[in-house]
Design an enzyme around this catalytic site. Structure first.
Site, PDB file in Angstrom:
ATOM      1  N   GLY A   1       0.837  -1.190   0.000  1.00 37.35           N
ATOM      2  CA  GLY A   1       0.000   0.000   0.000  1.00 37.35           C
ATOM      3  C   GLY A   1       0.874   1.244   0.000  1.00 37.35           C
ATOM      4  O   GLY A   1       2.053   1.184   0.365  1.00 37.35           O
TER       5      GLY A   1
ATOM      6  N   GLN B   1       3.200  10.030   1.772  1.00 35.68           N
ATOM      7  CA  GLN B   1       4.526   9.411   1.729  1.00 35.68           C
ATOM      8  C   GLN B   1       5.345   9.927   0.547  1.00 35.68           C
ATOM      9  O   GLN B   1       6.554   9.691   0.463  1.00 35.68           O
ATOM     10  CB  GLN B   1       4.416   7.887   1.599  1.00 35.68           C
TER      11      GLN B   1
HETATM   12  O1  GNR Z   1       4.570  -2.739   2.310  1.00 35.33           O
HETATM   13  C1  GNR Z   1       3.991  -2.600   3.381  1.00 35.33           C
HETATM   14  N1  GNR Z   1       3.744  -3.690   4.138  1.00 35.33           N
HETATM   15  C2  GNR Z   1       2.906  -3.697   5.238  1.00 35.33           C
HETATM   16  C3  GNR Z   1       2.918  -4.819   6.050  1.00 35.33           C
HETATM   17  C4  GNR Z   1       2.086  -4.882   7.145  1.00 35.33           C
HETATM   18  C5  GNR Z   1       1.233  -3.835   7.418  1.00 35.33           C
HETATM   19  C6  GNR Z   1       1.226  -2.697   6.639  1.00 35.33           C
HETATM   20  C7  GNR Z   1       2.060  -2.633   5.532  1.00 35.33           C
HETATM   21  S1  GNR Z   1       2.017  -1.229   4.524  1.00 35.33           S
HETATM   22  C8  GNR Z   1       3.605  -1.251   3.831  1.00 35.33           C
HETATM   23  C9  GNR Z   1       3.738  -0.208   2.741  1.00 35.33           C
HETATM   24  C10 GNR Z   1       3.632   1.161   3.367  1.00 35.33           C
HETATM   25  O2  GNR Z   1       4.481   1.667   4.046  1.00 35.33           O
HETATM   26  N2  GNR Z   1       2.506   1.794   3.187  1.00 35.33           N
HETATM   27  O3  GNR Z   1       2.309   2.985   3.792  1.00 35.33           O
HETATM   28 NI    NI Z   2       3.599   3.015   5.512  1.00 35.26          NI
END
Ligand code: GNR
Ligand code: NI
Length: 168
Positions: free
Chosen positions: A46, A51
């Site tokens: 995500g 960001q």
């Molecule tokens: O890549 C991501 N892995 C993840 C793993 C467990 C809970 C949330 C995440 S989100 C993260 C990517 C990210 O930093 N999104 O803001």
């Molecule tokens: Ni994140």
């Protein structure tokens, strides 16, 4: 389309409050496309607009590993949530750190599509957790803020030691 660079802790822009999208126009569509492309190469599940230094309430989620189009959530609101669970998280903006945080395992979310159409969706498990992680980015919160006291102290100590090493 363009690849965006991802801000990293302790960049103060990660702490800003994002603003609701008011115009569903080409500038928004470009942001959504760029977030999707950046998510695709980042190997994350995500990505939230703040960001990348953009202050709009936009996030994208892809748990398919690039097999499907990312889901797009604009101006998301949690309508209901249940069942807290403990999940190991990481964040593209806090590289190298993992830790357990408490999240709801089920959420009902209301948001807008890129065309400006409102929708509601029930999420469960990792999609629900990821949505909550991304929505935190919209209010300037990072998963490290939600770690246990002990783990948070370990993280802060590590972060200040790294900053001192860099300055030296
Ligand atoms: O890549 C991501 N892995 C993840 C793993 C467990 C809970 C949330 C995440 S989100 C993260 C990517 C990210 O930093 N999104 O803001
Ligand atoms: Ni994140």
């Amino acid at each position: 389309m363009a690849l965006l660079s991802i801000l990293e802790y302790p960049d103060p822009r990660l702490r800003l409050l994002a603003q609701p999208v008011e115009a569903f126009d080409v500038s928004l569509w470009r942001l959504v496309d760029d977030l999707c492309e950046t998510l695709g190469v980042s190997k994350g599940i995500g990505l939230a607009a703040p960001q990348t230094g953009d202050r709009r309430q936009v996030l994208v989620i892809d748990l398919s590993g690039g097999e499907a189009e990312p889901e797009v959530y604009i101006n998301p609101e949690i309508l209901a949530s249940t069942l807290p669970c403990l999940v190991e998280e990481s964040c593209l903006s806090v590289p190298g750190v993992v830790g357990n945080v408490v999240r709801s395992s089920q959420v009902r979310v209301r948001a807008y599509s890129r065309e400006g159409k409102a929708f509601e969706r029930d999420l469960e498990g990792m999609p629900a957790v990821c949505l909550q992680h991304e929505m935190d980015h919209l209010v300037g919160k990072l998963f490290v803020d939600r770690l246990s006291l002990m783990r948070r102290l370990q993280f802060r100590f590590g972060a200040s030691a790294r900053a001192r090493a860099k300055a030296a």
